[in-house]
Every structure is written in structure tokens, then in C-alpha cells.
Design an enzyme around this catalytic site. Structure first.
Site, PDB file in Angstrom:
ATOM      1  N   THR A 149       0.823  -1.208   0.000  1.00 27.92           N
ATOM      2  CA  THR A 149       0.000   0.000   0.000  1.00 27.92           C
ATOM      3  C   THR A 149       0.860   1.263   0.000  1.00 27.92           C
ATOM      4  OG1 THR A 149      -0.146  -0.281   2.390  1.00 27.92           O
ATOM      5  CG2 THR A 149      -2.014  -1.030   1.095  1.00 27.92           C
ATOM      6  N   PHE A 273      -7.694   4.836   4.789  1.00 28.77           N
ATOM      7  CA  PHE A 273      -7.066   3.779   5.584  1.00 28.77           C
ATOM      8  C   PHE A 273      -8.074   2.763   6.109  1.00 28.77           C
ATOM      9  CE2 PHE A 273      -3.941   7.198   5.775  1.00 28.77           C
ATOM     10  CZ  PHE A 273      -2.770   6.507   5.472  1.00 28.77           C
ATOM     11  N   CYS A 280      -6.414   0.814   9.066  1.00 30.88           N
ATOM     12  CA  CYS A 280      -4.999   0.429   8.993  1.00 30.88           C
ATOM     13  C   CYS A 280      -4.238   0.812  10.258  1.00 30.88           C
ATOM     14  CB  CYS A 280      -4.373   1.096   7.777  1.00 30.88           C
ATOM     15  SG  CYS A 280      -2.612   0.790   7.631  1.00 30.88           S
TER      16      CYS A 280
END
Length: 917
Positions: A149, A273, A280
Site C-alpha cells: 500500500t 485507511f 490500517c
């Protein structure tokens, strides 16, 4: 983090100016960073040519995992080979993680990293510890999610920085405030942080998350009813484009994240996120790593696209990254690596001895160009090739490549044009750099190319560069040259070039260098060969739309499968590298008494676009490397006159280089070959001829399809130009149109998608009304627009009024009449057409319809409609402009001069024009 980032910086310095695969390099960076920070393990990805096998296995697993989720269970069961490869890749990743854990258990240390916490940590209540199997799974997750990512985010951030030079300059200035990038200054890099946040807004790396309804029979906005336990996927990319939250949602504007803008966002407006407890946990890690990397790169390098026309193409393996994104990095300063960081020593390189070129007596000269279609680059290369004959040793580069590093110890020559009033793709950063008003004590000269029909933007960028360089300390060598593509384009350049070299020689006390022929040709016997071009498309269909007649040329519809990895938007161009018509090639071979199988070997003492040093057929050179049909310049007329052995012919030809040039040469578009045919006593050698003709240029065609129809293929709608030559001498063959017309299904062609002006695309909001004006094959981009809106409508999207004003000569050349009728019946388009031949109601042209419907068009425009024009600059665009001025004057009750001023101020996002000469 600094350790691994410094390895990237050292690598880029070592391979300065070479092509960099952005995603590849950032994958190495983020993969090595998470491994070192999390597990104190070095993969040393920057010291190997191939990507580490773990990353390869991971990519295969993600790709196959995505495919498996889209197949039926039975399909997965039957695909034995794919399943075995999938399991083998998983086994490899597990084995590597197990080995790292085993090594740490055998050789424990006191490193405060994730691995030690997982091995030694205990639950405070139960005293239980993680099993090695559980640790393995955690490591695989960290290694995949922790680098994939972040790599995507960094790649996309640099794409947006290069596409937005002002943001690039601003970020670079922020990084330059500090001598070194250290932990304590990271919070001060607010603009770089804003760049990352804005990048994640536009391109969230994970495209959606899911939520589940806790209540039954809830009604969502828009009237959608959901029930308990229904799962709903939230498309983050669309969430981040909510017009109620974001002004100009499609634009890259890091400033919107500054000065409280980010902190004051409504809840849940920015969620790259993830969501809730599943969001995340590595967010702070990723953001800190990315700020460090961006700041270091900006401090040490100026960057440029390898392909200046590159437009974002997404590849997806669970996360998203830009496909085919390549850059060049040019060092700005010496690398400063903070002390205390261990860097693996690189191998000692044995210096390569390069034989010295005997140019010591030559003065250095820097030639810079900005070019979209290739004309300015061709001019720049002509300057570079002729420089040694005047006592100069020239280097050639794009304008963007010298940002912050313009040489001050030599004359700087700039050749550039404007592209719809904006800098060329490879000059955008340079223009943004000039706007920061740097001090530049240089001697410079500027040659500007353009077309006078684009009145408001003619020579805009060359004028700006010329005037700004003088304001920031530069000294002009000669007056700015002006090349008008509607006039003696090449002749104007030659006259300016000759004057430039004359002044440069005088300034530097140089004499012209007497040199032998720059090109020498040796007749040899060898097989023919032609260099391969990287981007290759494949013809799928090539059909006749309209036969040639007294009304106009033939028109064809061509479908082309795009080169691998390329995508497009409706309204973009396809750039095609054509070959010359065989009829013209054979005529030239005949003139120089060369057979179709004659092979030659070219040697050159200066830079040339021709293949040198190996045998190649004369037919191949003429067929695929040079322009054969462009008008001869005044200077070339003088050259040919001097070579005439017949005095009468010499006198006649000399007269054509004077006042008669425009009428007898330019208006009739006489080429060098035409002159040689008319004046047979002209003793021009084949090598001299090749010196006089420029390199073959790419041609750009508007794409006439939508990616919603097929994102891997495009269609073109073209006129095939074959007509008696204006000179009265034989036939004129349109180079690219005849090349395309003769392609067969399965044929390969050199092509690449080029982004059109950002305004010449459909509005993101499908409800915005659209009004289009076109004539003849100018319908091409609008067919793509209509096709896209029809597809959106079929999918249930609400589509605003879409109107096409279309003009052609008769019903016979009414292009795509059946398709337009079909789209009209479903309400996707309203077509208003007019025929210029046989009109019975007095309306002959598009502007006649526009004037008749002026009230309706004005009303739509006041309601937010977008207007588009595509067609001839001198015919359709000029006539429409006059018509719009009349409409404004009629509505405002003002004179046409004031109305013209009002029209000039219309926002380019509301009225977009794509016209051709």
C-alpha cells in the site's frame, strides 16, 4: 527508514538520467523498510537486479487470489496447475518467515522490534504467547500490507507531483529549507504531508470497505431500502469526490489539506485507511516513511516523465498502482547521508575509458526543447547536428530536465511551442520553475512554434519564456524566432537558425568550421532491417464509412487494440507513427536512380535520427524515417538553385525563393521532390537530399470511442486524403491517413495514447448538460462522448441533456447515422444536423443552426452546460466563434468588440475547443 531511503537515493544517483520504473523502486524501498524495522532483516533489494522472490510470490498470490474469488468453485478445482502454483507461492512465503523466526530464536537479540515483541510478549492475564504459526501469519501480513500500500501511495504521489509542477516546486522548496531530513523536522513538512493526504483522497490505495446493517428496513439517501445484516460496499474513491465536501473534486489541490482544512472535514469524508476497528494500524508508520522519502528525493533530484504524455493508468492487485509509470531523476546536489547509518558498501566500479572526441576547440552549447507533436524536437536536433560546423559542441535535452540546473557557462538555445495555451508536456515543470523567478545569468535565445489561427494562445509560452528569462537576469542573443505552421514554418526556422549561428560565432570569435559532407553513404549488399518501436497496437477492424466522391474524401472507421497496459479517456488522442506512401517512396528512388532493393550504410559526424553504422535499405529510410511531402523552404530553394546546371532553370528557381515563394511554393505545397521533377538539371545527391528532409513525425487522431465500450481498444474515424496535388503535379497522398487506410486486421502499428487537454473530457457529474459542435470527421471525439453517456444511461445513471450540432455535405457522408439514431431512441443524444449541399431551408452550416437555437443554448449554458467544438480551425471553429460573438452581442445589447472580450473570458472548463489546421 533513513537507512533504506538512503539506499534508494544512492541508487538513483548512480544511475542518474536512466529510466526508473517507479513502482518497482518504491516496492523495493517499502518492502526492505518494513522488513528492517519490523524484523531486523535485510532483503537488500537495491543490490539485486531482479525483485526478491518473496515479492514475486506475493504478487502471484494476490493476483491469483483475486481471480479465484471471481471464479466458480468448480473452476478453481479444475485449474490444477494454477492451484499448485498458488500453493507453492504461499509455501515459499511461509518458509521464509519461519526461517527468520527460527534464526531469531537461535540468535536472540535485544532489538526493540515487532518480531521480538511477538516472540517474547505474553498475555498479561493468561501468560499465553503467540505460536510460531501465528507469528508467521502476522509477518506475512506485515510484509504484504506494510509495503504494497505504501509503495502505491508513493508512486501515485510522484505522478501527481509531476502532473502538477507548481505543487512539485512548492514541495521542493519546503524540503530545501532544511540541510538534512531528520526526525525532528518531519512535523514541519506540512505541505508534503498534505500531498500524501490529497493523493490518498484522489486515489485511495484500497478501493472499498464494507459495512453491515444493524437495523432492519432502513431507508438510505436516494430511497434505497436495506435490511438487517445486508452488506454494503463503500466505494472510497467516490466518497472522496463528494461535491458537498470537496470543491473541484477531480483536481489535485494539496492546499485543501492545510490550515485546518483537513482537521475540519466532516466525519467519514476521508477514509483511505479503511473503516473503524478494521482501519490500517500501520498508518503512522506509512505516513512517516513516505514523508521522509519524498523530502529526500525532492532535495536530491529533479524529476521528469520518460514519456511526457503519460496519463494515469491503474493496475490492480488488491491495491492500486500506476501502470507503466517511468521517470528520470537528475541530481541537484551531492548526496548527504546522516552519520550513524550503516549502508552496504557498493561494488567498486572500474572506470570505462572512452576515447576522446576531437572537439576540444569547440565551444559548449546547450539546446533545450519543449515538444508535443515532435516539430520542436526536430528543430532542436537540427540545431545540434549543425552546431559542430559552426564551432560548437551541442548537448540536447528537454526543458523539464534542466529545472534548477540550467547551464550558465554556455549559450542556451530554447525551441518550444504552446499546447492550447499551456506549456508542452515536457516543459511544464520548467515554466513553473520560471514562475518562482530564479536568478539566471545566462545568454539565451528562444524560437517559438505555433499556428496563427489560435489567436489567443499563439506563441504564448515562447513569449513568456523569452520575456521571463530577460527579467531574471538573462541576456538575449538574438530576437525570438517565430515559426507559424500556417506559413513558411521550416523556412522561418532556417532563417532564424542561420542568424543565430552567425551571431554566436561573432560573440565567441569563431570561424565557421569547413567540414566534409555530414552524411556519407556507402552502397552495400545486405538484408533490409527496421528498428522495432516499443508501443505496438494491433488492428482489429478497418472498414469504409463513406466512399470518396466529388463531395469529399473517403472516411474510414478503424478499431485498434491498444499496446499492453495503456488505457484512455473519451476525448483523448491516439498518436500514430506512420510510414510514407509507397508511391512517393518509389518516385524518389526513381529520381535518384536507386532500385527498391538498394541497401545503404549511413555514417554521420553529428547527431542524426537516421540509423547509422549498419546496412539498411534506401526504401526503408524513405518509407519510415523522413518527411517527404512537406513544402520546401526558402533556404532549400536557394540551395537547389545553386545546384542547377541549366542557367534558365537556375534563374527561374532563384525567383521562387523571393516574393513569389508564398504563392508559388507555399500555397501549392511544393516539396523538394516536386522541385527536382520540375528542374531536372538540379544535381542534388541522395545524401544531400536526406540532410534536407526532417524526421518523420507522429500524427495525433482523436479517439472516437469510450473505454466504457472497451477499455483495451480504441476506434478512429478518419478522412483519407488522396487528391490531385495543389501544384497540379500528380497526386497528393496524406501520409498518416493512407497508412492507416491500408492496414488490415491483424496488422501491427506503432501507437500510443496521448492525453488531450484536461478540459476536453466529459464532466464527472453525468447530470451536467453537454452541447457539442462538429463537422465531418470532427465528430470523432463526440462519438466517444455519446457512446459513454449511452453506456451510463443503460447502467441506470442519470444523464443530463446531450446535444450534438453536426454538419456534413449530404446524407451520404452523415457519419454514424445508424448509431446516432439508436442512441437518440434511448434518449442518450439529441442530434441536430445540417447539410451544406442541397439545403432547402437556407441553413447550410452548423453556425446557422446555432444562431437559430441561440436562446436554447444560452439557457443550457446558464444552467451549467459544458460546450465543446471539434473541427477545422479556419472553418468550423472560426465561424462558430463569430456566431457566439453575435449571440452575446444580441443578448447583452453590446457591440461585437465587447462581445468578443466577453467570449474570451469564458472559463475553458465551460467551453472547450479541439481544432486542427
Amino acid at each position: 527508514m533513513m537507512d533504506i531511503a538512503s539506499q534508494l537515493i544512492l541508487r538513483w544517483h548512480r544511475f542518474a538520467a536512466e529510466e526508473i520504473d517507479v513502482c518497482d523502486n518504491f516496492t523495493r524501498l517499502t518492502f526492505d523498510t518494513i522488513a528492517l524495522c519490523g524484523f531486523d532483516y535485510r532483503f537488500n533489494s537495491f543490490y539485486r537486479n531482479e525483485m526478491h522472490q518473496f515479492v514475486v510470490a506475493m504478487g502471484n498470490v494476490l493476483t491469483e487470489g483475486n481471480r479465484r474469488s471471481q471464479r466458480l468453485p468448480l473452476q478453481n478445482t479444475l485449474m490444477v496447475r494454477a492451484a499448485k502454483q498458488y500453493q507453492d507461492n504461499i509455501a515459499y512465503m511461509h518458509k521464509l518467515c519461519d526461517e527468520i523466526v527460527q534464526y531469531r530464536r537461535m540468535y536472540p537479540n535485544d532489538t526493540n522490534d515487532l518480531l521480538n515483541r511477538m516472540i517474547n510478549g505474553k498475555d498479561q492475564e493468561t501468560g499465553l504467547q503467540l505460536s510460531d504459526e501465528n507469528i508467521r501469519y502476522q509477518m506475512v501480513t506485515f510484509l504484504i500490507a506494510g509495503h504494497e500500500t505504501t509503495s502505491g501511495m508513493l508512486s501515485l504521489a510522484f505522478y501527481y507531483l509531476l502532473k502538477n509542477p507548481h505543487a512539485f516546486q512548492k514541495a521542493q522548496a519546503e524540503a530545501d529549507q532544511f540541510d538534512e531530513i531528520t526526525v525532528d523536522i518531519l512535523p514541519k513538512l506540512k505541505y508534503i504531508d498534505a500531498i500524501l493526504k490529497e493523493t490518498l483522497r484522489l486515489q485511495p490505495i484500497v478501493s472499498f470497505f464494507s459495512v453491515q446493517s444493524k437495523a432492519d428496513k432502513e431507508i438510505l439517501p436516494g430511497g434505497y431500502e436495506i435490511h438487517k445484516d445486508d452488506r454494503i460496499s463503500v466505494l472510497v474513491r467516490q466518497l472522496h469526490r463528494d461535491t458537498k465536501v470537496w470543491d473541484r473534486p477531480e483536481d489535485f489541490l494539496p492546499e485543501r489539506m492545510l490550515n485546518g482544512g483537513f482537521e475540519n472535514l466532516p466525519p467519514n469524508a476521508w477514509k483511505p485507511f479503511g473503516n473503524g476497528q478494521r482501519s490500517c494500524l500501520g498508518r503512522p508508520f506509512a505516513m512517516q516513511e513516505s514523508v521522509i522519502v519524498i523530502a529526500l528525493i525532492l532535495k536530491h533530484f529533479n524529476l521528469e516523465f520518460v514519456d511526457p504524455s503519460y496519463d494515469l493508468r491503474i493496475k490492480q492487485m488488491g491495491t492500486i498502482k500506476p501502470a507503466g509509470f517511468k521517470i528520470r531523476a537528475r541530481p541537484r546536489q551531492q548526496v548527504k547521508i546522516p552519520l550513524g547509518i550503516s549502508i552496504k558498501k557498493q561494488e567498486e566500479m572500474t572506470p570505462v575509458q572512452i576515447p576522446a572526441v576531437e572537439t576540444n576547440q569547440f565551444q559548449p552549447l546547450s539546446i533545450l526543447f519543449g515538444s508535443n507533436s515532435g516539430s520542436c524536437e526536430s528543430f532542436a536536433r537540427t540545431l545540434a547536428s549543425e552546431a559542430p560546423t559552426h564551432g560548437f559542441n551541442a548537448t540536447i535535452a528537454t526543458l523539464d530536465s534542466v529545472v534548477g540546473a540550467i547551464p550558465c557557462d554556455r549559450p542556451v538555445i530554447i525551441v518550444t511551442s504552446s499546447y492550447e495555451g499551456q506549456p508542452c508536456s515536457n516543459a511544464k515543470q520548467f515554466v513553473a520553475y520560471l514562475q518562482s523567478k530564479p536568478e539566471l545569468k545566462i545568454n539565451y535565445a528562444v524560437f517559438g512554434a505555433g499556428h496563427h489561427d489560435w489567436v489567443n494562445t499563439y506563441q504564448k509560452i515562447p513569449i513568456y519564456i523569452d520575456e521571463t528569462l530577460e527579467k531574471v537576469g538573462g541576456t538575449r542573443i538574438v530576437d525570438r524566432g517565430i515559426g507559424d505552421a500556417a506559413g513558411d514554418f521550416f523556412g522561418a526556422f532556417e532563417a532564424w537558425k542561420d542568424n543565430l549561428f552567425q551571431v554566436l560565432r561573432k560573440m565567441n570569435g569563431l570561424q565557421g568550421v569547413i567540414s566534409q559532407e555530414k552524411l556519407s553513404i556507402e552502397i552495400v549488399n545486405s538484408t533490409r532491417s527496421l528498428g522495432q518501436i516499443t508501443d505496438v497496437g494491433i488492428v482489429i477492424e478497418n472498414r469504409l464509412l463513406v466512399e470518396a466522391s466529388e463531395l469529399g474524401p473517403a472516411k474510414r472507421h478503424i478499431e485498434i487494440e491498444l499496446p499492453k497496459g495503456q488505457t484512455y479517456r473519451a476525448g483523448d488522442y491516439l498518436a500514430v507513427l506512420p510510414t510514407n506512401p509507397p508511391e512517393v517512396v518509389r518516385q524518389i528512388l526513381k529520381r535518384f536512380k536507386l532500385s527498391i532493393d538498394t541497401n545503404i550504410k549511413i555514417t554521420s559526424s553529428t547527431e542524426t535520427f537516421l540509423p547509422t553504422g549498419y546496412p539498411v535499405s534506401a526504401y526503408t529510410i524513405l518509407w519510415g524515417y523522413v518527411e517527404l511531402s512537406q513544402p520546401i523552404s526558402r533556404k532549400q530553394v536557394e540551395t537547389l538553385a545553386a545546384l542547377c546546371k541549366d542557367e534558365n532553370e537556375q534563374t527561374q528557381l532563384q525567383s521562387l525563393g523571393g516574393d513569389a515563394y508564398e504563392k508559388e511554393i507555399l500555397d501549392k505545397r511544393l516539396s523538394i521532390l516536386d522541385i527536382l521533377e520540375q528542374y531536372p538539371s538540379c544535381d542534388l545527391s541522395f545524401s544531400q537530399y536526406l540532410r534536407m528532409v526532417p524526421s518523420l513525425r507522429v500524427r495525433q487522431y482523436s479517439i472516437s470511442s469510450s473505454p466504457l465500450w472497451n477499455f483495451e481498444s480504441v476506434t478512429l474515424s478518419i478522412d483519407v486524403l488522396t487528391a490531385p496535388a495543389l501544384s497540379g503535379l500528380g497526386q497528393h497522398w496524406g501520409v498518416a491517413s493512407n497508412y492507416l487506410a491500408n492496414l488490415k486486421p491483424g496488422d501491427r502499428l506503432s501507437c500510443s495514447v496521448r492525453a488531450s487537454d484536461s478540459n476536453f473530457h466529459l464532466p464527472t457529474d453525468t447530470k451536467v448538460p453537454v452541447v457539442m459542435f462538429a463537422a465531418g470527421s470532427g465528430i470523432a471525439p463526440f462519438r466517444g462522448f455519446i457512446q459513454e453517456r449511452a453506456a451510463q444511461m443503460v447502467c441506470g445513471r442519470q444523464v443530463g441533456p446531450t446535444i450534438l450540432y453536426y454538419g456534413c455535405r449530404s446524407e451520404k457522408d452523415f457519419l454514424y447515422a445508424d448509431e446516432l439514431d439508436k442512441w437518440s431512441k434511448i434518449g442518450a443524444i439529441q442530434v441536430k444536423h445540417v447539410f451544406s449541399r442541397g439545403s432547402k431551408d437556407g441553413k447550410k452550416y452548423v453556425q446557422d443552426l446555432v444562431w437559430e437555437d441561440r436562446k436554447d443554448i444560452r439557457k443550457l449554458f446558464s444552467e451549467g452546460a459544458r460546450l465543446y467544438t471539434c473541427g477545422s480551425a479556419t472553418k468550423l471553429a472560426g465561424s462558430l466563434k463569430t456566431c457566439f460573438i453575435k449571440i452575446i452581442a444580441d443578448h447583452r445589447q453590446c457591440d461585437e468588440s465587447e462581445a468578443a472580450t466577453i467570449l474570451a473570458t469564458v472559463d475553458a472548463t465551460r467551453y472547450s475547443v479541439d481544432v486542427f489546421a
